[in-house]
Design a protein around this motif. Structure first.
Motif, PDB file in Angstrom:
ATOM      1  N   GLU A 212     -55.674  20.214  43.508  1.00 45.22           N
ATOM      2  CA  GLU A 212     -55.627  21.030  42.297  1.00 45.22           C
ATOM      3  C   GLU A 212     -54.430  21.979  42.311  1.00 45.22           C
ATOM      4  O   GLU A 212     -53.757  22.172  41.288  1.00 45.22           O
ATOM      5  N   GLU A 213     -54.144  22.558  43.475  1.00 45.72           N
ATOM      6  CA  GLU A 213     -53.015  23.469  43.566  1.00 45.72           C
ATOM      7  C   GLU A 213     -51.693  22.718  43.455  1.00 45.72           C
ATOM      8  O   GLU A 213     -50.760  23.173  42.776  1.00 45.72           O
ATOM      9  N   ALA A 214     -51.603  21.548  44.090  1.00 47.61           N
ATOM     10  CA  ALA A 214     -50.384  20.739  43.988  1.00 47.61           C
ATOM     11  C   ALA A 214     -50.140  20.313  42.546  1.00 47.61           C
ATOM     12  O   ALA A 214     -49.001  20.346  42.056  1.00 47.61           O
ATOM     13  N   LEU A 215     -51.187  19.914  41.836  1.00 44.92           N
ATOM     14  CA  LEU A 215     -51.043  19.520  40.436  1.00 44.92           C
ATOM     15  C   LEU A 215     -50.666  20.711  39.569  1.00 44.92           C
ATOM     16  O   LEU A 215     -49.840  20.585  38.652  1.00 44.92           O
ATOM     17  N   ARG A 216     -51.250  21.861  39.853  1.00 47.67           N
ATOM     18  CA  ARG A 216     -50.956  23.051  39.040  1.00 47.67           C
ATOM     19  C   ARG A 216     -49.469  23.370  39.044  1.00 47.67           C
ATOM     20  O   ARG A 216     -48.860  23.576  37.988  1.00 47.67           O
ATOM     21  N   TYR A 217     -48.838  23.354  40.225  1.00 46.60           N
ATOM     22  CA  TYR A 217     -47.428  23.735  40.283  1.00 46.60           C
ATOM     23  C   TYR A 217     -46.504  22.574  39.923  1.00 46.60           C
ATOM     24  O   TYR A 217     -45.352  22.800  39.549  1.00 46.60           O
ATOM     25  N   MET A 218     -47.016  21.337  39.992  1.00 49.48           N
ATOM     26  CA  MET A 218     -46.253  20.218  39.425  1.00 49.48           C
ATOM     27  C   MET A 218     -46.172  20.365  37.917  1.00 49.48           C
ATOM     28  O   MET A 218     -45.161  20.032  37.297  1.00 49.48           O
ATOM     29  N   ARG A 219     -47.217  20.874  37.284  1.00 53.94           N
ATOM     30  CA  ARG A 219     -47.184  21.118  35.841  1.00 53.94           C
ATOM     31  C   ARG A 219     -46.113  22.157  35.493  1.00 53.94           C
ATOM     32  O   ARG A 219     -45.431  22.037  34.475  1.00 53.94           O
ATOM     33  N   TYR A 220     -45.968  23.160  36.325  1.00 52.28           N
ATOM     34  CA  TYR A 220     -44.877  24.126  36.114  1.00 52.28           C
ATOM     35  C   TYR A 220     -43.528  23.430  36.223  1.00 52.28           C
ATOM     36  O   TYR A 220     -42.633  23.663  35.406  1.00 52.28           O
ATOM     37  N   GLU A 536     -53.079  13.489  39.619  1.00 51.54           N
ATOM     38  CA  GLU A 536     -54.335  13.290  38.899  1.00 51.54           C
ATOM     39  C   GLU A 536     -55.248  12.311  39.636  1.00 51.54           C
ATOM     40  O   GLU A 536     -56.467  12.348  39.474  1.00 51.54           O
ATOM     41  N   ASN A 537     -54.670  11.440  40.451  1.00 50.29           N
ATOM     42  CA  ASN A 537     -55.439  10.380  41.107  1.00 50.29           C
ATOM     43  C   ASN A 537     -55.345  10.422  42.627  1.00 50.29           C
ATOM     44  O   ASN A 537     -55.724   9.452  43.298  1.00 50.29           O
ATOM     45  N   LEU A 538     -54.855  11.523  43.177  1.00 44.66           N
ATOM     46  CA  LEU A 538     -54.657  11.633  44.624  1.00 44.66           C
ATOM     47  C   LEU A 538     -55.965  11.969  45.325  1.00 44.66           C
ATOM     48  O   LEU A 538     -56.727  12.827  44.876  1.00 44.66           O
TER      49      LEU A 538
END
Length: 542
Positions: A212-220, A536-538
């Motif tokens: 969730e944290e990796a996805l959050r900052y990938m969105r940034y 999203e699928n990791l």
């Protein structure tokens, strides 16, 4: 041997990487630009058709009681759907229902491919649009880049790399690159390369960020590219087609990172004629108690010059990618005051730096810069860097241990950028020379043509010649050392047949020795939408 002025060749080399991705979709993009809203209308039709199809499959698999319950709540659902459809239309999330036995698996894979293609088209359109805008609004950008190009040319001449590479520069170059890519695909799979770079320490998921944290900052990292890249990521990762006309960039950023517009305290994203620093924004995430600096990667032709001019310069006792270090310093000059102000205002907030590609490389170097000399620039505050597809930018890592321990890097499948440096390009050209020597000495012209066209497969002798050339380590040149990604760990993700992703934790020193593998998917796998889709699928379970 006569010296050649070929500082342009590394630029051409990188442009060939770009040209290798999705030729079919590039043709579709050209058609869509001539026809105006045709592409958008097609996405609207596709969204409606796939939504109806998926609803029918779901109803067939549901018990009667569930259907009756749906009828009772139908009126409320219709009202909600009406409100949502005014802003976005969703391509059915077929991949999320792939475990449903009534959903054909081949159709699920087809939908994933369609979403991937749509994201690639939109990403390419964004790059072309950004390049055109920058050239139209800043006609002096190439004049400003001239000193950098001349400095890079001088570096190539003085180091002798120009003579070294020129041995492979002939009209057979493209053919040899194609053959090399085919051989590399046989020799080096993602799994085998990950095993080579695997960290020797035992995997401990408590030491790496959550999915969730990796996805959050990938969105940034995606959002800083602007509206077009956000739209591409929504198509690829979540199957959403946004049909709003010309939404405001800051609004789209706010929606994508889930932070209110008023908390995006610095926005330098839209091109305004100033090409002296990379685009970026600063947001205050009160929900997670973070202050986030997002730095954009390469998104126009002028920024490719920064990527290509990969000679190093002395930095913090070691050596750093010269132009990325310059860009990191300029980003801090522009955003540092705002960051320091909000760090003082929120004393318990953590500073996060994030970026993709060129932005990730600059983010890594900015982290080193901020934590050097006891963290004076950020007054000793806690800081972390989330880098996505960062290129090698610093050596030796032992000189910046705090920054390295604060940084995590991610690689998606066959992404080529994390393995590109002057040193690695030298090794690629050594393999190309081995192919040229073998083909000229041991194959007829007809055999060479059939091999280049894919009619015949490389024989074992040619494969062995490439294997030997790839395994030889060249002596590093001054200004072109073996750079590494300054991160304690790199999470290398790979997609499985069921659409999920596994990962391996890799060591940065081992990664720096692998070198690039040329494949038809090396640019596609580098795009931000692909990274969001992966997160999203990791599966990060132990």
């Amino acid at each position: 041997m006569k010296k050649r002025n070929f500082s342009w060749i590394l630029g051409l080399f990188e442009m060939m990487f770009l040209a290798s991705a999705y030729p079919g979709f590039q043709r579709a993009l050209l058609r869509s630009t001539r026809r105006g809203p045709v592409l958008d209308s097609s996405f609207r039709y596709l969204a409606c058709a796939t939504q109806k199809t998926n609803n029918r499959w779901q109803r067939q698999s549901q018990p009667q009681s569930t259907l009756e319950s749906e009828k009772v709540q139908g009126k409320l659902a219709d009202e909600k759907q009406q409100n949502v459809s005014n802003q976005t239309e969703s391509i059915s999330q077929l991949t999320n229902s792939s475990n449903n036995s009534t959903t054909p698996s081949f159709l699920s894979r087809s939908m994933r491919s369609l979403r991937k293609g749509a994201g690639a088209v939109t990403s390419t359109a964004g790059f072309l649009s950004s390049s055109a805008t920058s050239m139209a609004t800043d006609q002096k950008q190439w004049h400003r880049s001239r000193p950098l190009v001349e400095a890079f040319q001088l570096f190539l001449n003085s180091s002798g790399i120009d003579l070294e590479l020129s041995q492979s520069l002939n009209y057979h170059l493209l053919r040899n690159i194609v053959v090399l890519g085919r051989i590399q695909q046989r020799l080096f799979s993602v799994k085998s390369r990950r095993d080579q770079a695997k960290a020797t320490t035992t995997r401990n998921n408590n030491k790496i960020p959550t999915r969730e944290e990796a996805l959050r900052y990938m969105r940034y990292a995606t959002a800083v590219y602007g509206s077009t890249m956000i739209a591409a990521a929504e198509m690829d990762a979540r199957g959403i087609v946004d049909t709003r006309l010309s939404p405001l960039t800051q609004t789209r950023i706010s929606e994508h990172i889930n932070v209110p517009e008023e908390d995006i305290v610095l926005v330098d994203v839209d091109y305004d004629g100033d090409g002296k620093h990379l685009r970026h924004f600063v947001a205050v995430d009160h929900a997670n108690r973070k202050i986030v600096l997002a730095i954009r990667g390469t998104f126009n032709l002028a920024e490719i010059v920064v990527d290509v001019a990969a000679f190093s310069r002395p930095c913090f006792g070691g050596e750093a990618h010269s132009e990325m270090m310059t860009m990191a310093e300029r980003v801090w000059t522009n955003a540092g005051g705002t960051i320091r102000y909000f760090l003082k205002k929120h004393e318990d907030y953590e500073l996060i730096v994030t970026g993709h590609s060129l932005g990730a490389g600059c983010g890594c170097l900015l982290t080193i810069m901020c934590q050097n000399q006891g963290g004076r620039l950020i007054e000793g505050r806690k800081m972390r860097c989330f880098a996505y597809a960062a290129p090698p930018v610093f050596t030796p890592l032992m000189l910046v241990p705090q920054a390295v321990q604060s940084t995590i890097n991610y690689i998606h499948e066959e992404d080529v950028v994390p393995f590109l440096s002057v040193d690695s390009v030298r090794h690629v050209f050594a393999s190309i020379r081995a192919i040229e020597d073998y083909m000229q000495g041991s194959m007829s012209r007809y055999e060479r043509v059939k091999l280049a066209m894919g009619i015949t497969e490389p024989n074992e002798d040619l494969i062995e010649a490439v294997r030997i050339a790839s395994s030889k380590r060249l002596v590093p040149k001054k200004g072109a050392p073996v750079l590494s990604i300054p991160a304690a760990s790199t999470i290398w993700m790979n997609e499985q047949e069921d659409g999920s992703y596994d990962y391996e934790i890799c060591d940065p020193a081992a990664l720096s020795k692998l070198g690039p593998v040329l494949s038809t998917r090396m640019v596609e796998h580098h795009l931000p939408p692909r990274y969001e889709h992966a997160f999203e699928n990791l599966n990060l379970d132990p």
